[in-house]
Design a protein around this motif. Structure first.
Motif, PDB file in Angstrom:
ATOM      1  N   GLU A 264      50.757  32.339  73.946  1.00  5.79           N
ATOM      2  CA  GLU A 264      49.815  31.235  74.144  1.00  5.79           C
ATOM      3  C   GLU A 264      48.574  31.425  73.272  1.00  5.79           C
ATOM      4  OE1 GLU A 264      48.936  30.917  78.245  1.00  5.79           O
ATOM      5  OE2 GLU A 264      50.953  30.285  78.827  1.00  5.79           O
ATOM      6  N   LYS A 265      48.370  32.680  72.815  1.00  8.81           N
ATOM      7  CA  LYS A 265      47.144  32.969  72.075  1.00  8.81           C
ATOM      8  C   LYS A 265      47.385  33.484  70.663  1.00  8.81           C
ATOM      9  CE  LYS A 265      45.189  34.545  76.493  1.00  8.81           C
ATOM     10  NZ  LYS A 265      44.666  35.721  77.223  1.00  8.81           N
ATOM     11  N   LYS A 266      48.501  34.218  70.455  1.00  9.29           N
ATOM     12  CA  LYS A 266      48.671  34.946  69.209  1.00  9.29           C
ATOM     13  C   LYS A 266      50.045  34.720  68.568  1.00  9.29           C
ATOM     14  CE  LYS A 266      44.590  36.523  69.539  1.00  9.29           C
ATOM     15  NZ  LYS A 266      43.556  36.018  68.602  1.00  9.29           N
ATOM     16  N   LYS A 267      50.103  34.997  67.266  1.00 10.91           N
ATOM     17  CA  LYS A 267      51.327  34.827  66.495  1.00 10.91           C
ATOM     18  C   LYS A 267      52.078  36.159  66.409  1.00 10.91           C
ATOM     19  CE  LYS A 267      50.783  32.557  62.708  1.00 10.91           C
ATOM     20  NZ  LYS A 267      50.378  32.271  61.297  1.00 10.91           N
ATOM     21  N   LEU A 268      53.405  36.102  66.533  1.00 12.65           N
ATOM     22  CA  LEU A 268      54.259  37.278  66.416  1.00 12.65           C
ATOM     23  C   LEU A 268      55.101  37.126  65.158  1.00 12.65           C
ATOM     24  CD1 LEU A 268      55.398  37.562  70.138  1.00 12.65           C
ATOM     25  CD2 LEU A 268      53.415  38.607  69.038  1.00 12.65           C
ATOM     26  N   VAL A 269      54.871  37.985  64.185  1.00  9.10           N
ATOM     27  CA  VAL A 269      55.486  37.873  62.872  1.00  9.10           C
ATOM     28  C   VAL A 269      56.561  38.938  62.710  1.00  9.10           C
ATOM     29  CG1 VAL A 269      55.064  37.845  60.384  1.00  9.10           C
ATOM     30  CG2 VAL A 269      53.292  37.025  61.955  1.00  9.10           C
ATOM     31  N   THR A 270      57.745  38.526  62.336  1.00 11.70           N
ATOM     32  CA  THR A 270      58.877  39.437  62.170  1.00 11.70           C
ATOM     33  C   THR A 270      58.868  40.083  60.787  1.00 11.70           C
ATOM     34  OG1 THR A 270      60.273  38.228  63.705  1.00 11.70           O
ATOM     35  CG2 THR A 270      61.396  39.581  62.074  1.00 11.70           C
ATOM     36  N   ILE A 271      58.928  41.392  60.759  1.00 12.88           N
ATOM     37  CA  ILE A 271      59.063  42.122  59.499  1.00 12.88           C
ATOM     38  C   ILE A 271      60.546  42.133  59.129  1.00 12.88           C
ATOM     39  CG2 ILE A 271      58.812  44.370  58.357  1.00 12.88           C
ATOM     40  CD1 ILE A 271      56.524  44.935  60.381  1.00 12.88           C
ATOM     41  N   THR A 272      60.881  41.657  57.942  1.00 14.95           N
ATOM     42  CA  THR A 272      62.278  41.626  57.524  1.00 14.95           C
ATOM     43  C   THR A 272      62.621  42.735  56.534  1.00 14.95           C
ATOM     44  OG1 THR A 272      61.776  40.010  55.785  1.00 14.95           O
ATOM     45  CG2 THR A 272      62.488  39.160  57.932  1.00 14.95           C
ATOM     46  N   SER A 273      61.612  43.306  55.875  1.00 16.56           N
ATOM     47  CA  SER A 273      61.876  44.433  54.983  1.00 16.56           C
ATOM     48  C   SER A 273      60.588  45.210  54.746  1.00 16.56           C
ATOM     49  CB  SER A 273      62.455  43.962  53.644  1.00 16.56           C
ATOM     50  OG  SER A 273      61.541  43.124  52.961  1.00 16.56           O
ATOM     51  N   VAL A 274      60.737  46.494  54.414  1.00 13.68           N
ATOM     52  CA  VAL A 274      59.592  47.342  54.110  1.00 13.68           C
ATOM     53  C   VAL A 274      59.804  48.015  52.761  1.00 13.68           C
ATOM     54  CG1 VAL A 274      59.025  47.779  56.532  1.00 13.68           C
ATOM     55  CG2 VAL A 274      60.557  49.349  55.321  1.00 13.68           C
ATOM     56  N   LYS A 275      58.708  48.403  52.153  1.00  7.51           N
ATOM     57  CA  LYS A 275      58.737  49.088  50.862  1.00  7.51           C
ATOM     58  C   LYS A 275      57.822  50.296  50.961  1.00  7.51           C
ATOM     59  CE  LYS A 275      58.188  48.139  45.913  1.00  7.51           C
ATOM     60  NZ  LYS A 275      57.841  47.079  44.914  1.00  7.51           N
ATOM     61  N   THR A 276      58.415  51.496  51.010  1.00  9.74           N
ATOM     62  CA  THR A 276      57.656  52.725  51.210  1.00  9.74           C
ATOM     63  C   THR A 276      57.839  53.665  50.010  1.00  9.74           C
ATOM     64  OG1 THR A 276      59.358  54.140  52.213  1.00  9.74           O
ATOM     65  CG2 THR A 276      58.303  52.512  53.646  1.00  9.74           C
ATOM     66  N   ALA A 277      57.100  54.759  50.018  1.00  6.08           N
ATOM     67  CA  ALA A 277      57.245  55.769  48.965  1.00  6.08           C
ATOM     68  C   ALA A 277      58.603  56.447  49.028  1.00  6.08           C
ATOM     69  CB  ALA A 277      56.132  56.816  49.100  1.00  6.08           C
TER      70      ALA A 277
END
Length: 362
Positions: A264-277
């Motif tokens: 009701e207050k905030k957005k939930l964003v799905t991470i679909t990929s990450v880029k790390t060292a």
């Protein structure tokens, strides 16, 4: 002169006592107040950040995550040795197979989808939360990381706390209904209170080094309502922040079974990929459960996925309030979608690897 020597002796004794207390450890075996370790899929290398060097970087390749002289093995040394003034509980809803068992245990879904080790001596408590099934796999430093833990990305968060915080952790384990598969003299790590607590709730924790943490216990929804049973809805609304979220998820074509994209207050964003060292990977091969606030300084390691089946299970999370940690995890987000239920199998992973039966719910 005698007084001076007394002061030196007292300080020396206090220093040695603190040095001997259990603690989270780095790959050199040195004490750290906390660390977060993020293992890559299809391998044992990882990126990590800790209280002594708050930059997310790759391990030195000499000591992978399963090394008997690395981060985890050093930290778990008391678990392997079990001294007389030490107690622990190991919990995992996907526990390792015992010596007398022919097959792995099937744990009831009434238990939390939770995994961790809590160790305690007279001075400190070490709380190691993680996402790895069958961990720890053994009681020795040369055989503690399961072979099955190689396939998917996994995450570990360790925090060193004063022993006075043991009651809070015991309460937490009870409220998430952690499945304890191994224990040693765990009297102080067992909550015997009969007073039910109103869920969801959160509580503040202070590490031994003074870092701010917050623990969450989510509500259980028998109707599988994400507004009640989604751990990340609780975290977002409590922290008053939009969240970027990485958890295992299957794809449902039924809109009623998809998790919320917004509270009701905030957005939930799905991470679909990450880029790390340590490499790049998509959510289809990532078994970790973590989230980071969009604009505030919170990063959390949770135990629940954003799946309808998990909305009716207990669960919780541990969050650290640290600008360096939050920024480091925001930077590794390679791709994300603001509308959670728009994620498809193709977007997650073109060819997701076949999952072992024991890990069907992630």
């Amino acid at each position: 002169m005698d007084v001076l020597w007394m002061i030196v002796l007292t300080v020396g004794l206090l220093g040695s006592h603190c040095e001997g207390a259990i603690s989270c450890k780095n790959e050199n075996g040195d004490n750290v107040d906390w660390f977060i370790l993020y293992k890559k899929p299809a391998g044992f290398d990882y990126v990590y950040i800790d209280s002594t060097d708050q930059n997310l970087k790759e391990n030195n390749k000499v000591k992978p995550v399963n090394h008997q002289a690395g981060f985890l093995a050093h930290t778990l040394k008391p678990y392997f040795e079990r001294s007389s003034d030490f107690e622990f509980v190991a919990y995992n809803d996907q526990p390792p197979k015992g010596k007398e068992e022919k097959e792995k245990k099937t744990v009831s879904s009434t238990y939390g989808h939770s995994k961790g080790v809590v160790m305690m001596d007279t001075t400190n408590v070490v709380w190691l939360l993680h996402s790895t099934p069958n961990f720890p796999a053994g009681d020795e430093s040369n055989h503690f990381y399961p072979d099955t833990g190689k396939t998917y990305a996994q995450i570990f968060m360790c925090v060193t706390l004063k022993s006075t915080e043991s009651a809070q952790i015991a309460q937490h384990l009870k409220d998430i209904n952690a499945y304890i598969f191994k224990e040693h003299k765990h009297k102080k790590l067992k909550d015997s209170s009969n007073n039910p607590r109103t869920l969801p709730y959160h509580g503040d924790l202070l590490s031994a080094g003074g870092s701010q943490f917050k623990r969450f216990v989510k509500q259980v929804s028998k109707k599988r309502d994400p507004k009640e049973g989604d751990l990340y809805v609780t975290i977002a609304d409590t922290l008053q922040s939009d969240l970027y979220i990485q958890t295992w998820r299957s794809v449902s074509k039924d809109p009623k079974k998809r998790p919320l994209s917004e509270t009701e207050k905030k957005k939930l964003v799905t991470i679909t990929s990450v880029k790390t060292a340590a490499g790049e990977w998509s959510c289809g091969c990532d078994h970790s459960k973590w989230c980071v606030s969009e604009s505030k300084d919170w990063m959390c390691v949770g135990d629940s996925n954003r799946e309808p089946s998990q909305f009716e299970r207990p669960g919780g999370a541990l969050c650290i309030n640290n600008p360096s940690v939050a920024e480091a995890f925001r930077k590794i987000i390679d791709n994300s979608v603001p509308v959670t239920d728009s994620v498809s199998a193709t977007e997650c992973d073109p060819a997701p690897p076949k999952r072992p039966k024991v890990d069907s719910t992630g």
